[in-house]
Enzyme design. Structure first.
Site, PDB file in Angstrom:
ATOM      1  N   GLY A  10     -15.673  38.177 -21.848  1.00  0.00           N
ATOM      2  CA  GLY A  10     -14.721  38.701 -20.855  1.00  0.00           C
ATOM      3  C   GLY A  10     -13.423  39.131 -21.529  1.00  0.00           C
ATOM      4  O   GLY A  10     -12.974  38.475 -22.469  1.00  0.00           O
ATOM      5  N   ILE A 125      -9.386  33.274 -20.948  1.00  0.00           N
ATOM      6  CA  ILE A 125      -8.430  32.773 -19.960  1.00  0.00           C
ATOM      7  C   ILE A 125      -8.790  31.351 -19.551  1.00  0.00           C
ATOM      8  O   ILE A 125      -7.947  30.602 -19.096  1.00  0.00           O
ATOM      9  CB  ILE A 125      -8.324  33.689 -18.722  1.00  0.00           C
ATOM     10  CG1 ILE A 125      -9.631  33.742 -17.937  1.00  0.00           C
ATOM     11  CG2 ILE A 125      -7.849  35.072 -19.101  1.00  0.00           C
ATOM     12  CD1 ILE A 125      -9.454  34.303 -16.537  1.00  0.00           C
ATOM     13  N   ASP A 126     -10.073  30.962 -19.721  1.00  0.00           N
ATOM     14  CA  ASP A 126     -10.505  29.629 -19.304  1.00  0.00           C
ATOM     15  C   ASP A 126      -9.942  28.512 -20.197  1.00  0.00           C
ATOM     16  O   ASP A 126      -9.944  27.344 -19.803  1.00  0.00           O
ATOM     17  CB  ASP A 126     -12.042  29.534 -19.300  1.00  0.00           C
ATOM     18  CG  ASP A 126     -12.670  30.324 -18.169  1.00  0.00           C
ATOM     19  OD1 ASP A 126     -11.932  30.955 -17.393  1.00  0.00           O
ATOM     20  OD2 ASP A 126     -13.909  30.320 -18.066  1.00  0.00           O
ATOM     21  N   GLU A 221     -13.212  28.160  -9.716  1.00  0.00           N
ATOM     22  CA  GLU A 221     -14.470  28.764  -9.227  1.00  0.00           C
ATOM     23  C   GLU A 221     -15.697  27.892  -9.541  1.00  0.00           C
ATOM     24  O   GLU A 221     -16.687  27.921  -8.825  1.00  0.00           O
ATOM     25  CB  GLU A 221     -14.660  30.152  -9.830  1.00  0.00           C
ATOM     26  CG  GLU A 221     -14.759  30.114 -11.349  1.00  0.00           C
ATOM     27  CD  GLU A 221     -14.988  31.459 -12.009  1.00  0.00           C
ATOM     28  OE1 GLU A 221     -15.269  32.445 -11.329  1.00  0.00           O
ATOM     29  OE2 GLU A 221     -14.886  31.490 -13.249  1.00  0.00           O
ATOM     30  N   HIS A 278     -10.548  38.906 -10.883  1.00  0.00           N
ATOM     31  CA  HIS A 278     -10.197  39.544 -12.157  1.00  0.00           C
ATOM     32  C   HIS A 278      -8.731  39.932 -12.278  1.00  0.00           C
ATOM     33  O   HIS A 278      -8.302  40.354 -13.346  1.00  0.00           O
ATOM     34  CB  HIS A 278     -11.109  40.753 -12.388  1.00  0.00           C
ATOM     35  CG  HIS A 278     -12.525  40.338 -12.646  1.00  0.00           C
ATOM     36  ND1 HIS A 278     -13.406  40.079 -11.624  1.00  0.00           N
ATOM     37  CD2 HIS A 278     -13.183  40.072 -13.797  1.00  0.00           C
ATOM     38  CE1 HIS A 278     -14.569  39.698 -12.139  1.00  0.00           C
ATOM     39  NE2 HIS A 278     -14.455  39.685 -13.445  1.00  0.00           N
ATOM     40  N   GLN A 280      -6.577  37.916 -12.538  1.00  0.00           N
ATOM     41  CA  GLN A 280      -6.108  36.958 -13.556  1.00  0.00           C
ATOM     42  C   GLN A 280      -6.349  37.441 -14.975  1.00  0.00           C
ATOM     43  O   GLN A 280      -5.794  36.910 -15.925  1.00  0.00           O
ATOM     44  CB  GLN A 280      -6.854  35.624 -13.396  1.00  0.00           C
ATOM     45  CG  GLN A 280      -6.495  34.886 -12.158  1.00  0.00           C
ATOM     46  CD  GLN A 280      -7.605  33.905 -11.756  1.00  0.00           C
ATOM     47  OE1 GLN A 280      -7.502  32.728 -12.014  1.00  0.00           O
ATOM     48  NE2 GLN A 280      -8.654  34.396 -11.122  1.00  0.00           N
ATOM     49  N   ARG A 281      -7.244  38.413 -15.133  1.00  0.00           N
ATOM     50  CA  ARG A 281      -7.574  38.869 -16.485  1.00  0.00           C
ATOM     51  C   ARG A 281      -6.952  40.215 -16.814  1.00  0.00           C
ATOM     52  O   ARG A 281      -7.156  40.731 -17.922  1.00  0.00           O
ATOM     53  CB  ARG A 281      -9.095  38.965 -16.641  1.00  0.00           C
ATOM     54  CG  ARG A 281      -9.783  37.645 -16.702  1.00  0.00           C
ATOM     55  CD  ARG A 281     -10.998  37.617 -17.603  1.00  0.00           C
ATOM     56  NE  ARG A 281     -11.793  38.809 -17.654  1.00  0.00           N
ATOM     57  CZ  ARG A 281     -13.101  38.861 -17.357  1.00  0.00           C
ATOM     58  NH1 ARG A 281     -13.737  37.778 -16.956  1.00  0.00           N
ATOM     59  NH2 ARG A 281     -13.766  39.977 -17.488  1.00  0.00           N
TER      60      ARG A 281
HETATM   61  O1  F6P Z   1     -14.130  34.995 -19.463  1.00  0.00           O
HETATM   62  C1  F6P Z   1     -14.180  33.876 -18.651  1.00  0.00           C
HETATM   63  C2  F6P Z   1     -14.270  34.295 -17.227  1.00  0.00           C
HETATM   64  O2  F6P Z   1     -13.063  34.919 -16.854  1.00  0.00           O
HETATM   65  C3  F6P Z   1     -14.622  33.155 -16.290  1.00  0.00           C
HETATM   66  O3  F6P Z   1     -13.529  32.434 -15.854  1.00  0.00           O
HETATM   67  C4  F6P Z   1     -15.357  33.867 -15.189  1.00  0.00           C
HETATM   68  O4  F6P Z   1     -16.299  33.027 -14.589  1.00  0.00           O
HETATM   69  C5  F6P Z   1     -16.036  34.970 -15.893  1.00  0.00           C
HETATM   70  O5  F6P Z   1     -15.303  35.249 -17.040  1.00  0.00           O
HETATM   71  C6  F6P Z   1     -16.188  36.235 -15.077  1.00  0.00           C
HETATM   72  O6  F6P Z   1     -16.943  37.123 -15.810  1.00  0.00           O
HETATM   73  P1  F6P Z   1     -17.185  38.645 -15.457  1.00  0.00           P
HETATM   74  O7  F6P Z   1     -15.990  39.400 -15.931  1.00  0.00           O
HETATM   75  O8  F6P Z   1     -18.402  38.993 -16.220  1.00  0.00           O
HETATM   76  O9  F6P Z   1     -17.320  38.746 -13.984  1.00  0.00           O
END
Ligand code: F6P
Length: 348
Positions: A10, A125-126, A221, A278, A280-281
């Site tokens: 991710g 991020i985890d 989650e 997402h 958060q990312r």
């Molecule tokens: O990279 C970790 C993470 O952000 C987890 O917290 C989450 O479950 C997963 O990736 C989500 O993944 P994807 O972007 O494939 O939906």
């Protein structure tokens, strides 16, 4: 010396800062740098391009990764390892910097054992990579979640509601714990501690009995009910989709709705769930993540200078150091239960 760089798993804010740092330090050391696109997928297909001062210019504050990423696991592909070894040879790559979480780093370790000169840089991020206090991306995710909790606070208070905020954290509750502590959550639910929904309701009722008329519940989650409500016949985890990726992970998301629904049914209080997902990312990295990524990038090239392969960069306290990949892979870093106990002081 030619150094290949890839990002796997991710994405997260801070990856570009790490790429920039590896390239800047490598060029200053007289090396060449090659970008590998889409993680291990790009190495299996030899999808590469030279990285120079021009194409890394201006990327320090940018979220995502200019290299792209994927969840490709070469060990799930026939000849995956073989194609990588051949392509590294073909491209003249002498050392490889793999920026990733546990999945990417496990592949890096297998390749190291197959003879590749690998250095790992932890990102997720985890924050569940073992052997380092922090991974790139975690601080940004926590700040985004904290800000969301602050915002939800005001609307929950205005409507006298229970607000359930679902944050990421597949196997571990680091984001939930940190953002919940920072945001003043009344209950925090994490994968490491399966929860009893009746106890959660009691905490909320106790709080309301002392005069509060709203509550904030932060749930990771991957959190698990002790006794699963009869809504998901497939297991304890609430999943969006039961298909698995090449590392065997299902797609999570949705437990927040279930927790809100149960609270509403059991307490009669109005509840709403917000799933941050997402968000958060995405976006710009915090100063902490930019600096961490920059320090990790420089350290990775220093390890290459020392020919110290099979290691991952790590932060311990405020010291940048290294740890053998063999000690990192094969498990995850679970939340600090003492810190969870600090958070519990503020429950209810
Ligand atoms: O990279 C970790 C993470 O952000 C987890 O917290 C989450 O479950 C997963 O990736 C989500 O993944 P994807 O972007 O494939 O939906």
């Amino acid at each position: 010396m030619r150094i290949g760089i890839l990002t796997g798993g991710g994405d997260c804010p801070g990856l570009n800062a790490a790429i920039r740092s590896v390239v800047r330090k490598a060029l200053a050391s007289g090396y060449e740098t090659i970008g590998i696109k889409y993680g291990w997928k790009g190495l299996m297909k030899l999808d590469i391009y030279p990285l120079d001062l021009n194409n890394i210019s201006g990327i320090l504050p940018r979220g995502g990764t200019i290299l792209g990423t994927s969840r490709t696991n070469p060990y799930k592909h026939p000849d995956g390892e073989k194609s990588i070894l051949e392509n590294l040879e073909k491209a003249g790559i002498d050392a490889l910097v793999a920026i990733g979480g546990e999945d990417t780093l496990s592949v890096a370790y297998k390749l190291y054992k197959a003879g590749v000169n690998v250095i790992g840089i932890p990102k997720t991020i985890d924050n569940d990579v073992r052997g380092t206090d922090y991974s790139i991306g975690f601080d940004t995710a926590v700040n985004i979640a904290m800000e969301a909790i602050d915002r939800i606070h005001t609307t929950a208070e205005s409507h006298n509601r229970v607000a359930v905020v679902e944050v990421m954290g597949r196997h571990t509750g680091w984001i939930a714990l940190y953002s919940g502590l920072a945001g003043g959550a009344d209950v925090i639910l994490i994968p490491e501690k399966p929860f009893d929904i009746d106890q959660v309701c009691q905490i909320i009722e106790r709080r309301h009995a002392r005069g509060k008329n709203f509550s904030i519940v932060v749930v990771a989650e991957g959190a698990k009910f002790k006794v699963e409500p009869q809504v998901d016949k497939d297991g304890t985890l609430i999943v969006q989709d039961l298909r698995v990726d090449e590392f065997g992970h299902v797609r999570l998301g949705g437990i927040g709705n279930l927790v809100a629904d149960q609270i509403e049914k059991k307490t009669g209080m109005e509840a709403r769930a917000t799933i941050l997902g997402h968000i958060q990312r995405g976006g710009v990295p915090t100063a902490f993540d930019r600096i961490l990524a920059t320090r990790f990038g420089v350290k990775a090239v220093e390890l290459i200078n020392e020919k110290k392969f099979g290691y991952m960069t790590s932060i311990q306290g405020n010291n940048i150091t290294e740890i053998e990949l063999s000690e990192v892979v094969g498990g995850l870093k679970m939340v600090d239960i003492e810190l969870f106990e600090v958070a519990e002081v503020f429950f209810g």
